[in-house]
Design an enzyme around this catalytic site. Structure first.
Site, PDB file in Angstrom:
ATOM      1  N   GLU A   1       0.858  -1.192   0.000  1.00 22.75           N
ATOM      2  CA  GLU A   1       0.000   0.000   0.000  1.00 22.75           C
ATOM      3  C   GLU A   1       0.893   1.240   0.000  1.00 22.75           C
ATOM      4  OE1 GLU A   1      -1.560   0.552   4.281  1.00 22.75           O
ATOM      5  OE2 GLU A   1      -0.409  -1.303   4.295  1.00 22.75           O
TER       6      GLU A   1
ATOM      7  N   LYS B   1       2.835   4.555   1.083  1.00 23.50           N
ATOM      8  CA  LYS B   1       3.283   5.148   2.340  1.00 23.50           C
ATOM      9  C   LYS B   1       2.932   6.635   2.254  1.00 23.50           C
ATOM     10  CE  LYS B   1       7.133   5.367   5.549  1.00 23.50           C
ATOM     11  NZ  LYS B   1       7.186   6.810   5.836  1.00 23.50           N
TER      12      LYS B   1
ATOM     13  N   ASP C   1       2.703  10.459   3.077  1.00 23.93           N
ATOM     14  CA  ASP C   1       3.655  11.390   3.671  1.00 23.93           C
ATOM     15  C   ASP C   1       2.912  12.416   4.526  1.00 23.93           C
ATOM     16  OD1 ASP C   1       6.432  13.318   2.275  1.00 23.93           O
ATOM     17  OD2 ASP C   1       6.096  12.418   4.233  1.00 23.93           O
TER      18      ASP C   1
ATOM     19  N   TYR D   1      -4.767   2.741   8.626  1.00 27.49           N
ATOM     20  CA  TYR D   1      -3.995   1.600   8.104  1.00 27.49           C
ATOM     21  C   TYR D   1      -3.409   0.696   9.176  1.00 27.49           C
ATOM     22  CZ  TYR D   1      -0.226   4.943   8.971  1.00 27.49           C
ATOM     23  OH  TYR D   1       0.613   5.863   9.538  1.00 27.49           O
TER      24      TYR D   1
ATOM     25  N   LYS E   1      11.108   2.777  -0.157  1.00 25.79           N
ATOM     26  CA  LYS E   1      11.061   4.217  -0.434  1.00 25.79           C
ATOM     27  C   LYS E   1      11.288   4.536  -1.903  1.00 25.79           C
ATOM     28  CE  LYS E   1      10.889   6.815   2.823  1.00 25.79           C
ATOM     29  NZ  LYS E   1      11.723   7.154   3.941  1.00 25.79           N
TER      30      LYS E   1
ATOM     31  N   CYS F   1      41.313  21.231  16.350  1.00 25.38           N
ATOM     32  CA  CYS F   1      39.903  21.509  16.598  1.00 25.38           C
ATOM     33  C   CYS F   1      39.638  23.001  16.390  1.00 25.38           C
ATOM     34  CB  CYS F   1      39.551  21.103  18.024  1.00 25.38           C
ATOM     35  SG  CYS F   1      37.903  21.610  18.507  1.00 25.38           S
TER      36      CYS F   1
ATOM     37  N   CYS G   1      38.658  24.418  20.178  1.00 26.74           N
ATOM     38  CA  CYS G   1      39.577  24.488  21.324  1.00 26.74           C
ATOM     39  C   CYS G   1      41.036  24.372  20.910  1.00 26.74           C
ATOM     40  CB  CYS G   1      39.234  23.427  22.352  1.00 26.74           C
ATOM     41  SG  CYS G   1      39.698  21.769  21.828  1.00 26.74           S
TER      42      CYS G   1
ATOM     43  N   CYS H   1      38.485  15.634  17.804  1.00 34.39           N
ATOM     44  CA  CYS H   1      39.198  16.564  18.669  1.00 34.39           C
ATOM     45  C   CYS H   1      39.621  15.807  19.921  1.00 34.39           C
ATOM     46  CB  CYS H   1      38.251  17.711  19.036  1.00 34.39           C
ATOM     47  SG  CYS H   1      38.741  18.603  20.510  1.00 34.39           S
TER      48      CYS H   1
ATOM     49  N   CYS I   1      37.238  20.810  25.736  1.00 30.11           N
ATOM     50  CA  CYS I   1      36.730  21.412  24.500  1.00 30.11           C
ATOM     51  C   CYS I   1      35.308  21.922  24.751  1.00 30.11           C
ATOM     52  CB  CYS I   1      36.719  20.391  23.375  1.00 30.11           C
ATOM     53  SG  CYS I   1      36.008  21.074  21.862  1.00 30.11           S
TER      54      CYS I   1
HETATM   55  S1  IVH Z   1       2.258   1.005   9.121  1.00 29.55           S
HETATM   56  C1  IVH Z   1       4.538  -0.370  13.203  1.00 29.55           C
HETATM   57  N1  IVH Z   1       1.384   1.991   6.877  1.00 29.55           N
HETATM   58  O1  IVH Z   1       5.243   5.743   8.234  1.00 29.55           O
HETATM   59  C2  IVH Z   1       4.438   0.679  12.173  1.00 29.55           C
HETATM   60  N2  IVH Z   1       2.743   3.385   8.228  1.00 29.55           N
HETATM   61  O2  IVH Z   1       8.027   5.031   9.157  1.00 29.55           O
HETATM   62  C3  IVH Z   1       3.090   0.700  11.534  1.00 29.55           C
HETATM   63  N3  IVH Z   1       3.073   5.623   7.326  1.00 29.55           N
HETATM   64  O3  IVH Z   1       4.960   6.319  11.636  1.00 29.55           O
HETATM   65  C4  IVH Z   1       3.034   1.717  10.490  1.00 29.55           C
HETATM   66  N4  IVH Z   1       1.867   5.356   5.513  1.00 29.55           N
HETATM   67  O4  IVH Z   1       3.326   7.520  10.135  1.00 29.55           O
HETATM   68  C5  IVH Z   1       2.117   2.217   7.965  1.00 29.55           C
HETATM   69  N5  IVH Z   1       0.485   2.743   4.880  1.00 29.55           N
HETATM   70  C6  IVH Z   1       1.211   2.962   5.971  1.00 29.55           C
HETATM   71  C7  IVH Z   1       1.840   4.199   6.193  1.00 29.55           C
HETATM   72  C8  IVH Z   1       2.612   4.370   7.336  1.00 29.55           C
HETATM   73  C9  IVH Z   1       2.605   6.199   6.214  1.00 29.55           C
HETATM   74  C10 IVH Z   1       3.968   6.296   8.286  1.00 29.55           C
HETATM   75  C11 IVH Z   1       3.542   6.199   9.716  1.00 29.55           C
HETATM   76  C12 IVH Z   1       4.703   5.641  10.461  1.00 29.55           C
HETATM   77  C13 IVH Z   1       5.812   5.829   9.502  1.00 29.55           C
HETATM   78  C14 IVH Z   1       6.808   4.725   9.692  1.00 29.55           C
END
Ligand code: IVH
Length: 713
Positions: free
Chosen positions: A127, A129, A131, A238, A326, A431, A434, A455, A461
């Protein structure tokens, strides 16, 4: 000549007024970037320089001081006023994958842990991720009772009133829901709504926002709920935390239930079997990315079966059963104006690139990391050439890389744009703070010189001392409200607090002082001084792992601090043990290097730290003022709590990692080798020397089946 470059002493009255207006606006903008948008665009030092210039002008022309003078404003107190919420189930983060190979490694790891063959069926979900920022919504009997931000994962902020203004968040759930369920998901702003918000800001002559994510975060964390209500925030569900029972036994199944209860769930979430299919879906989402209404920064893969998720559990801060794949980071081109050397807590000299400001992935970037001396010279961490050996020089045209929240990096240089008179950068060998020699240690294991120059000034320092102090009060250490980086710098330089122990004598010294009291210092008042003293008092009984982490010992991060707290249980126990390991031999030393998770590097660093009499003295003095709480065992009521178990040989019904995780959940410690401290050895076929050692020491040995019988499975 622009007014902003004229020295304070040379300004005439008109110019001074003009400058005060400019500085008020600029400092206010930085406050907003820092506190509201969570996106500072200047360093603390640059920010301080602006405030200093402002103050100097005000001192020269007191009549020109503005009503909105930045001198009178204490930045960012606002967020402190949200109530704290302790998450019943920690809000963790996700491990990252950056390549198909990383994804393959992830699925291999999962299979290995579960003892599944490469062709055994295993289902994953994939799914987007999102932002945004994560939010936990607690429903009791179907009614929303609390909404909390992630915070540090353990403790967040109570933003219930604000969350209730978000249309996607139901106040009551439809249908048959568990008595208690904490639904988790992401709050975000659509790209269109963000653009519209910025159009309005611009029309009103106001500062525009940096990007949708920070704006969403800033909008949710408003003390004035009507501001949150005026922002069209959205929410996707989610995940979940604390619950009295789940409505399904798969990841997708639960998320579908969330949909039927009234939540928005992401339509791009699907189930797959193979890595090739996961990558296929990643490509589909990547192709749709630009056209999606909201920002995403990758694709999250999760093991679908919740029974398997439970077996997989967690490694430090992220689940073993999920990973975020990512998208490649964004890049931009700009000029490297200067290279500055900063000195860190452990004396590391870190080069920082000062850049002609440029937007990367929607964020203004004017500083970037240059890692170390070799990196500037075009040499990688194993001595290999990087950027085909191209070095970086002041004045160069460089490519900047920025991924998500990661600190921007200088990635490459366009040598065709290089000035004829440019010269290679000469890294300092002393450094810059210092003046002590700064050297590169030889790594004992590899025989190579370390890429980091350090250093040698240690506690003399000032840069190291200040950074240590900042670390001590930081959020994951002592977390003293009202004592941030700025206060640490100011207190240190004014000689008020030179080391952590002095924090706890500050109030008494202040009360006894004939000199200037804290409350009458610049930027302080009765109330803020009082609050600070209260905050300091409140930390006298700090958690043991925070105390250990706060000492700022090299290679002792939060994870190791927690392990040490669990093993040594009390501050006295820990400190006594560490002080006696300083000769790196004998029983306490063996115990330390045998702790599962503590490697020889951390063990050496601990020994070295406590061998330094000054460090030991500060720690002892600190313990006169603070009384760290004894660490709790995970479970204290099982037959295994407090016991040390060693797993050896090949296990058939579970992997070694799963076995250890299981034992730790039952309150046991696990160790990698057998010693007098071992209580039980679980041995599979092929166990060798450890078995002999156990026999020698007359330690009980059982097989895997007996282990399962004893734990009652
Ligand atoms: S599952 C145990 N699903 O990504 C972690 N996270 O780096 C369960 N996020 O803090 C997270 N989309 O804020 C999950 N489809 C998705 C997500 C998601 C964004 C974020 C979430 C989390 C961060 C983790």
């Amino acid at each position: 000549m622009s007014v902003k470059t004229i020295a304070v002493e040379a300004l005439n009255e008109d110019q001074a007024a003009q400058e005060l207006a400019r500085l008020a606006a600029e400092i206010a903008a930085h406050n907003r970037h820092y506190h509201t948008d969570d996106a500072p665009v200047v360093t603390d030092a640059e920010y301080d320089a602006l405030k200093k210039r402002n103050l100097a002008i005000e001192e020269r022309f007191p009549d020109l001081k503005r009503d909105d003078s930045p001198t009178d404003r204490v930045g960012g107190a606002v967020l402190e006023k949200f109530e704290k919420v302790t998450h019943k189930v920690a809000m963790l983060s996700l491990d990252n994958a950056f390549s198909e190979e990383d994804v393959q490694d992830f699925t291999d790891r999962v299979r290995r842990f579960l003892k599944l063959t490469a062709d055994a069926p295993l289902t994953f979900t994939a799914e987007p991720k999102i932002d945004g920022l994560s939010l936990a919504l607690r429903y009791e009997n179907g009614t929303l009772v609390t909404a909390a931000t992630r915070g540090d994962g353990a403790v967040g902020e109570n933003v219930t009133a604000n969350a209730k203004t978000i249309r996607d968040i139901p106040h009551r759930l439809n249908g048959n829901v568990p008595e208690v369920i904490e639904v988790r998901g992401e709050v975000f702003l659509t790209k269109a709504d963000f653009a519209e918000l910025n159009r309005r800001q611009e029309a009103e002559g106001k500062q525009t926002y940096v990007n949708p994510r920070n704006t969403a975060a800033g909008s949710l964390r408003q003390l004035d709920t009507s501001i949150t209500a005026s922002r069209p925030l959205k929410f996707f569900a989610y995940a979940w935390g604390d619950t009295s029972g789940l409505p399904a036994d798969t990841q997708l199944g639960v998320v579908e239930c969330f949909g039927s209860w009234g939540f928005a769930v992401n339509p791009l979430m699907k189930r797959f079997e193979t890595v090739a299919e996961l990558i296929g879906h990643y490509r589909v989402i990547e192709a749709e990315r630009a056209g999606l209404a909201y920002d995403i920064d990758g694709v999250v893969y999760k093991v679908d079966d919740l029974g398997l998720q439970a077996r997989l559990g967690f490694v430090s801060r992220s689940p073993r059963w999920a990973i975020a794949h990512k998208f490649p980071a964004e890049t931009a081109t700009t000029i490297l104006k200067d290279i500055e050397i900063q000195v860190g807590r452990t004396g590391a000299l870190s080069p920082v690139a000062r850049l002609e400001p440029v937007t990367v992935g929607g964020v203004m970037v004017s500083n970037a990391t240059l890692h170390n001396e070799d990196y500037i010279a075009g040499i990688g961490s194993n001595g290999e050439p990087i950027r085909e050996g191209r070095d970086l020089r002041i004045g160069d045209t460089v490519t900047i890389y920025r991924a998500g929240d990661v600190i921007p990096k200088v990635m490459d240089v366009d040598v065709s744009m290089r000035h004829a008179d440019s010269v290679p950068f000469v890294f300092p060998e002393t450094c810059p703070v210092c003046d002590s020699p700064a050297t590169r240690e030889v790594n004992e294991k590899t025989g190579r010189v370390d890429s980091v120059r350090r250093c040698a000034g240690g506690l003399i320092c000032p840069a190291q001392a200040v950074e240590k102090l900042k670390h001590f009060v930081s959020r994951n250490a002592f977390d003293i409200d009202g004592f941030g980086d700025k206060q640490a710098e100011a207190f240190y330089h004014e000689g008020l607090v030179k080391n952590p122990a002095e924090i706890f004598t500050l109030q008494a010294r202040d009360e006894a002082s004939e000199l200037q009291k804290l409350k009458s210092r610049e930027g302080w008042g009765e109330q803020s001084a009082d609050n600070l003293f209260k905050a300091i008092q409140a930390r006298r009984d700090v958690d043991l792992h925070r105390f250990i982490f706060g000492l700022g010992i090299r290679h002792v991060g939060e994870g190791n601090a927690k392990i040490l707290a669990r093993v040594y249980h009390s501050a006295r126990g820990f400190v006594d043990a560490m002080r006696s390991v300083s000769n790196e031999e004998g029983e306490t030393w063996d115990d330390l290097v045998n702790i599962d998770g503590i490697g020889p590097t951390a063990a050496h660093a601990l020994a070295e730290f406590f061998a330094e009499p000054h460090n030991a003295a500060i720690v002892e003095e600190l313990l006169e003022y603070v009384h760290p709480k004894d660490a709790e065992q995970i479970a204290t009521d099982t037959a295994f709590s407090g016991k040390t178990i060693v797993f050896t040989g090949s296990l058939e019904r579970m992997s070694r990692d799963e076995a250890k995780a299981m034992a730790e959940r039952l309150g046991a410690k696990t160790a990698g080798s057998v010693s007098k401290k071992t209580d039980l050895v679980v041995a599979g076929p092929g166990a060798g020397s450890k078995l002999r050692k156990a026999a020698e020491l007359e330690i009980e040995v059982i097989d895997e089946d007996e282990w399962f019988t004893r734990i009652g499975e």
